[in-house]
Design a protein around this motif. Structure first.
Motif, PDB file in Angstrom:
ATOM      1  N   VAL A 231       0.837  -1.197   0.000  1.00 46.89           N
ATOM      2  CA  VAL A 231       0.000   0.000   0.000  1.00 46.89           C
ATOM      3  C   VAL A 231       0.874   1.250   0.000  1.00 46.89           C
ATOM      4  CG1 VAL A 231      -1.699   1.330   1.278  1.00 46.89           C
ATOM      5  CG2 VAL A 231      -1.924  -1.139   1.149  1.00 46.89           C
ATOM      6  N   ALA A 232       1.907   1.251   0.842  1.00 50.74           N
ATOM      7  CA  ALA A 232       2.783   2.417   0.937  1.00 50.74           C
ATOM      8  C   ALA A 232       3.476   2.687  -0.388  1.00 50.74           C
ATOM      9  CB  ALA A 232       3.813   2.201   2.049  1.00 50.74           C
ATOM     10  N   ALA A 233       3.934   1.637  -1.044  1.00 48.17           N
ATOM     11  CA  ALA A 233       4.649   1.815  -2.300  1.00 48.17           C
ATOM     12  C   ALA A 233       3.732   2.313  -3.409  1.00 48.17           C
ATOM     13  CB  ALA A 233       5.298   0.493  -2.713  1.00 48.17           C
ATOM     14  N   ALA A 234       2.478   1.864  -3.405  1.00 49.45           N
ATOM     15  CA  ALA A 234       1.547   2.225  -4.472  1.00 49.45           C
ATOM     16  C   ALA A 234       0.781   3.500  -4.173  1.00 49.45           C
ATOM     17  CB  ALA A 234       0.554   1.085  -4.709  1.00 49.45           C
ATOM     18  N   SER A 235       0.855   3.984  -2.954  1.00 50.19           N
ATOM     19  CA  SER A 235       0.058   5.144  -2.557  1.00 50.19           C
ATOM     20  C   SER A 235       0.949   6.220  -1.960  1.00 50.19           C
ATOM     21  CB  SER A 235      -1.019   4.721  -1.552  1.00 50.19           C
ATOM     22  OG  SER A 235      -1.797   3.669  -2.054  1.00 50.19           O
ATOM     23  N   CYS A 236       2.105   6.398  -2.550  1.00 50.25           N
ATOM     24  CA  CYS A 236       3.045   7.376  -2.026  1.00 50.25           C
ATOM     25  C   CYS A 236       2.469   8.782  -2.172  1.00 50.25           C
ATOM     26  CB  CYS A 236       4.378   7.267  -2.732  1.00 50.25           C
ATOM     27  SG  CYS A 236       4.265   7.577  -4.509  1.00 50.25           S
ATOM     28  N   SER A 237       3.078   9.715  -1.476  1.00 50.00           N
ATOM     29  CA  SER A 237       2.552  11.072  -1.460  1.00 50.00           C
ATOM     30  C   SER A 237       3.691  12.073  -1.513  1.00 50.00           C
ATOM     31  CB  SER A 237       1.712  11.299  -0.203  1.00 50.00           C
ATOM     32  OG  SER A 237       1.347  12.657  -0.081  1.00 50.00           O
ATOM     33  N   ASP A 238       3.423  13.196  -2.164  1.00 50.70           N
ATOM     34  CA  ASP A 238       4.384  14.293  -2.158  1.00 50.70           C
ATOM     35  C   ASP A 238       4.221  15.167  -0.915  1.00 50.70           C
ATOM     36  OD1 ASP A 238       5.565  13.686  -4.685  1.00 50.70           O
ATOM     37  OD2 ASP A 238       3.764  14.444  -5.646  1.00 50.70           O
ATOM     38  N   VAL A 239       3.276  14.800  -0.048  1.00 52.93           N
ATOM     39  CA  VAL A 239       3.084  15.536   1.205  1.00 52.93           C
ATOM     40  C   VAL A 239       4.106  15.038   2.217  1.00 52.93           C
ATOM     41  CG1 VAL A 239       1.488  16.068   3.068  1.00 52.93           C
ATOM     42  CG2 VAL A 239       0.636  15.796   0.739  1.00 52.93           C
ATOM     43  N   PRO A 240       4.973  15.903   2.722  1.00 44.36           N
ATOM     44  CA  PRO A 240       6.009  15.441   3.654  1.00 44.36           C
ATOM     45  C   PRO A 240       5.501  15.369   5.085  1.00 44.36           C
ATOM     46  CG  PRO A 240       6.286  17.778   3.235  1.00 44.36           C
ATOM     47  CD  PRO A 240       5.112  17.327   2.398  1.00 44.36           C
ATOM     48  N   GLY A 241       6.272  14.666   5.926  1.00 47.17           N
ATOM     49  CA  GLY A 241       6.080  14.753   7.356  1.00 47.17           C
ATOM     50  C   GLY A 241       5.120  13.761   7.958  1.00 47.17           C
ATOM     51  N   GLU A 242       4.849  14.016   9.248  1.00 48.52           N
ATOM     52  CA  GLU A 242       4.075  13.106  10.070  1.00 48.52           C
ATOM     53  C   GLU A 242       2.636  12.982   9.609  1.00 48.52           C
ATOM     54  OE1 GLU A 242       3.234  10.535  13.246  1.00 48.52           O
ATOM     55  OE2 GLU A 242       5.119  11.223  12.373  1.00 48.52           O
ATOM     56  N   LEU A 248      -1.607   7.570   6.081  1.00 49.89           N
ATOM     57  CA  LEU A 248      -1.329   6.325   5.375  1.00 49.89           C
ATOM     58  C   LEU A 248      -1.496   5.128   6.304  1.00 49.89           C
ATOM     59  CD1 LEU A 248      -0.510   5.036   2.749  1.00 49.89           C
ATOM     60  CD2 LEU A 248       1.877   5.449   3.315  1.00 49.89           C
ATOM     61  N   GLU A 249      -1.070   5.243   7.540  1.00 50.46           N
ATOM     62  CA  GLU A 249      -1.243   4.154   8.494  1.00 50.46           C
ATOM     63  C   GLU A 249      -2.722   3.844   8.714  1.00 50.46           C
ATOM     64  OE1 GLU A 249       0.774   5.303  12.042  1.00 50.46           O
ATOM     65  OE2 GLU A 249       2.699   4.496  11.391  1.00 50.46           O
ATOM     66  N   MET A 250      -3.530   4.896   8.873  1.00 54.19           N
ATOM     67  CA  MET A 250      -4.958   4.674   9.086  1.00 54.19           C
ATOM     68  C   MET A 250      -5.595   4.036   7.857  1.00 54.19           C
ATOM     69  SD  MET A 250      -6.296   7.937  11.333  1.00 54.19           S
ATOM     70  CE  MET A 250      -5.824   9.212  10.173  1.00 54.19           C
ATOM     71  N   ALA A 251      -5.185   4.469   6.670  1.00 55.10           N
ATOM     72  CA  ALA A 251      -5.740   3.892   5.452  1.00 55.10           C
ATOM     73  C   ALA A 251      -5.352   2.426   5.310  1.00 55.10           C
ATOM     74  CB  ALA A 251      -5.273   4.691   4.237  1.00 55.10           C
TER      75      ALA A 251
END
Length: 784
Positions: A231-242, A248-251
């Protein structure tokens, strides 16, 4: 450590409510009496209340409880959604307590102090006690030894459980109110069923599946870690930080709980409406989740979509909701807005493979579903659709539609009398996706595309109210527009309905971006896109709520019509809104900090997870219109078309879910609609690094000559070419002159002359469009 590696733990440790707090209200407690999970205020972080459970549920108890004393180290509730609203049947806990409780939820279950709970097969789970000195206590008396375990009837013949020990038969001590079980390993298998025999069979199957406790736990951990990493690899984000990490963890938690839940007797994997009331499969939840899952688990997306389509009713519609046996429930003729065709097209585009027979069958069923909507929801037989009920719309008790007296003292919504812009926009996109699937299967898609074009015109002409400047619900009885403004007025923009630039700007400027209407406060308590506009007389902060679906559609609308900066602002606000509730994801977010305790929002729906992942990944930017004054466009764009004639300016096929950002700008500031020379720059994104080679097309500029600015590639021609991410390319359209070709410099619109043939082609296209419009008007007049 990479972000993907850091996510392998998946879920954060949560705090537990103080025992001195006010007693819990069963409508909004961690374990509601209905048997359905409800939202938990400040009690959990990052995970679902229970990862699994169909008709029989096991949930963590996080609130003070009369039955479970403070001496309990951990507590679990046994629930049954079939129990006539009673829901909770009994509790299980461990004694004695060992230190403070600390709960960690994961896709396989959860840990609570010395207690570890995870499913090993449908209707069978493990409760493992790591502290060998602790006893497992069942808060229900009358346990009896049966088939090497303890059998307990919790609700007469409706629900029974069987508890066996992985290392042998447990020792049982029974009183009137509780049963204490101790075993040599401290690991117990619980089976659930309609009666003692079924419960024992489920428990024994669970024991057979449990080779060793450690091996089963490790297998679940590996599965959870693999799921989270993908999921993390396929749903990366340009939004930085916590903020992005927490979302992403909740999703991950929500989608994994939804994807791996044992459900009834299903033969295929399914995507449930995770954490939804009554554990139902809602008709539009599965396709929405499948569109997100396809990028990292194509097989799961495929099976979920085919499984739902294989279970539709004989009258060829996707029911409003399925139960665990995929039987329609509870609206006999109800159906949520159709998303199945869009989901199949998106999944195939991300690499989901269907055999030739499967694709043919899929097209056939999707065609029958389309026919059902035209037959059952076209109230006036004019081409526009109505909702069957307010519940079917997703906007329950919406002030968009008045209520009238029904049977007895019941009030019934008049939604079935109102042609709705949001529903019709969804159906337009359904038809467009269906036409693409028909083409892929070798069928003639002409009729479907014609119907889509007719529906597009109907929405833009029949539902547009010039006085209000919105697409409004149309009352079929009076054929007059309503005045209630809400997110539904944005749906036609998200679907690309209108080609009228001023009309689009008017809705965005006067409604969507207006602080006192749908935009709310950038830095205040009013979030964007309330279910009823803030300035509406029908607005009520206790009833109005923000639905993730509305936020997604608003983002798509802004991006499609070129409001790039505004879309970026809204995306930031959406992610901040979701991150502000670190205890989980919800089906809606209440405004002004208000919450209706009689109808708490549903905790951790997989549908919200799918939408949030797409927003993180900027999927809303993929479809773009090039407006008449645009000199540049930018974003994670897959296709950009001129708004006036639909000609494709730019196209780039995603690889799975990967897509670079593009900046396409006129060399000399000439509007792009004039086909000038342009600079194309593919930019690195979170999943496409610099140096990646990517194929793109610029059909509207063809024939063309292109070269890299670095000069290492020059003189190439053709509308399809490969570009290196990070290396700008300059494109010069070639202009036809007489019988030969000459290269236009791109310096301005006066450079080079179009031939008579080219001008004639444009005139023919314009005349053809006008004739189609006239024919359409005549057909409507004849029908009336």
């Amino acid at each position: 450590m990479s972000e993907a590696t850091a996510l392998l733990g998946l879920l954060a440790v949560s705090g537990i409510a103080n025992a001195d707090e006010e007693r819990w209200d069963p409508r909004c407690a961690a374990v509601p009496w209905t048997g359905a999970p409800a939202y938990v205020e400040r009690r959990t972080a990052g995970g679902a209340l229970a990862a699994f459970g169909g008709h029989f549920g096991v949930k963590a108890i996080l609130d003070p409880d009369d039955e479970v004393g403070e001496e309990a180290a951990a507590a679990v509730a046994l629930l049954d959604g079939r129990s006539d609203g009673r829901g909770r049947l009994a509790a299980i806990w461990t004694e004695p307590a060992q230190g403070e409780r600390s709960v960690r939820f994961a896709p396989w279950g959860w840990e609570d102090g010395p207690l570890r709970v995870f499913w090993i097969e449908r209707d069978a789970l493990v409760i493992a006690i790591r502290d060998a000195g602790s006893a497992l206590v069942l808060g229900a008396g009358g346990a009896r030894e049966d088939s090497g375990g303890a059998a307990v009837d919790l609700d007469g013949a409706r629900t029974s459980i069987w508890i066996g020990d992985a290392g042998g038969a447990p020792a049982i001590t029974t009183t009137d109110r509780r049963s204490e079980l101790r075993g040599p390993t401290g690991a117990f298998v619980i089976g659930a069923g309609d009666d003692a025999t079924a419960a024992a069979e489920a428990g024994l199957r669970g024991l057979d599946a449990l080779d060793t406790l450690g091996g089963a736990e490790a297998a679940w951990d590996r599965r959870a870690a693999d799921f989270g990493a993908r999921v993390a690899a396929a749903s990366c984000s340009d939004v930085p930080g916590e903020e992005a990490r927490r979302i992403l963890e909740m999703a991950v938690a929500a989608l994994s709980a939804s994807a791996y839940a044992p459900r009834g007797d299903l033969e295929r994997a399914m995507l449930s409406a995770a954490r939804s009331l009554d554990n139902g499969f809602y008709g539009s939840d599965v396709p929405r989740q499948a569109m997100a899952v396809a990028s990292f688990d194509p097989a799961l997306a495929r099976d979920a979509l085919l499984g739902q389509l294989g279970a539709i009713a004989d009258d060829s519609h996707v029911p409003f909701r399925f139960d665990d046996a995929l039987a329609r429930d509870p609206l006999p003729n109800g159906s949520l807005p159709p998303l199945q065709a869009q989901a199949f097209r998106a999944a195939i585009g991300m690499g989901v493979a269907l055999s030739e027979d499967e694709l043919d069958d899929t097209v056939r069923v999707l065609q029958s579903v389309a026919a059902w909507w035209r037959t059952n929801r076209d109230f006036r037989r004019e081409g526009l659709l109505v909702h069957g009920s307010h519940a079917e719309s997703g906007f329950v008790d919406s002030p968009r539609w008045p209520f009238v007296a029904g049977e007895g003292d019941e009030l019934e919504s008049e939604a079935q009398f109102f042609e709705a812009p949001d529903l019709n926009s969804d159906f337009l996109e359904y038809l467009e996706a269906l036409a693409d699937l028909e083409t892929a299967s070798g069928e003639d898609s002409g009729r479907t595309r014609e119907r889509a074009d007719e529906l597009r015109e109907d929405i833009d002409e029949e539902l547009w109210d010039e006085e209000q400047g919105i697409w409004a619900d149309l009352d079929t009885r009076t054929v007059l527009p309503t005045t209630t403004v809400g997110p539904h007025v944005v749906w036609p923009l998200a679907a690309g309905v209108t080609r009228d630039e001023e009309r689009a700007r008017r809705v965005v400027r006067d409604v969507l971006l207006a602080d006192d209407r749908l935009w709310g406060d950038d830095d205040g308590p009013r979030p964007p896109l309330p279910s009823v506009a803030y300035d509406s007389p029908a607005y009520d902060p206790l009833a109005a709520a923000v639905r993730p679906e509305s936020l997604l559609q608003a983002l798509r609308a802004l991006s499609r019509y070129g409001f790039e900066d505004e879309a970026d602002r809204l995306r930031g606000r959406v992610l901040a809104l979701v991150a502000s509730r670190p205890e989980g994801l919800y089906d809606r977010y209440f405004v002004d900090g208000a919450r209706d305790d009689d109808d708490p929002p549903v905790f951790q729906p997989g549908r919200t997870a799918a939408i949030v992942l797409g927003i993180l990944h900027s999927d809303h930017e993929r479809e773009r219109f090039v407006m008449s004054e645009d000199t540049a466009i930018a974003g994670r764009i897959a296709r950009a078309r001129f708004i006036d004639d639909g000609a494709r300016l730019y196209e780039a096929d995603p690889e799975g879910n990967r897509l670079p950002r593009v900046v396409l700008e006129s060399i000399d500031g000439v509007p792009l609609v004039e086909r000038p020379a342009v600079r194309v720059t593919l930019q690195a994104s979170c999943d496409v690094p610099d140096g990646t080679m990517w194929e793109i097309e610029l059909p509207a500029l063809s024939p063309l000559r292109w070269s890299e600015e670095s000069g290492d590639r020059s003189g190439r021609t053709g509308d399809t070419f490969v570009v290196r991410v990070g290396s700008p390319v300059v494109v010069h359209p070639l202009v036809i002159q007489g019988g030969g070709c000459a290269c236009a410099t791109g310096a301005g619109p006066g450079e080079g002359k179009w031939s008579f043939v080219a001008i004639a082609a444009l005139l023919v296209a314009a005349i053809s469009r006008r004739m189609n419009q006239v024919a359409r008007v005549r057909r409507r007049s004849a029908a009336r």
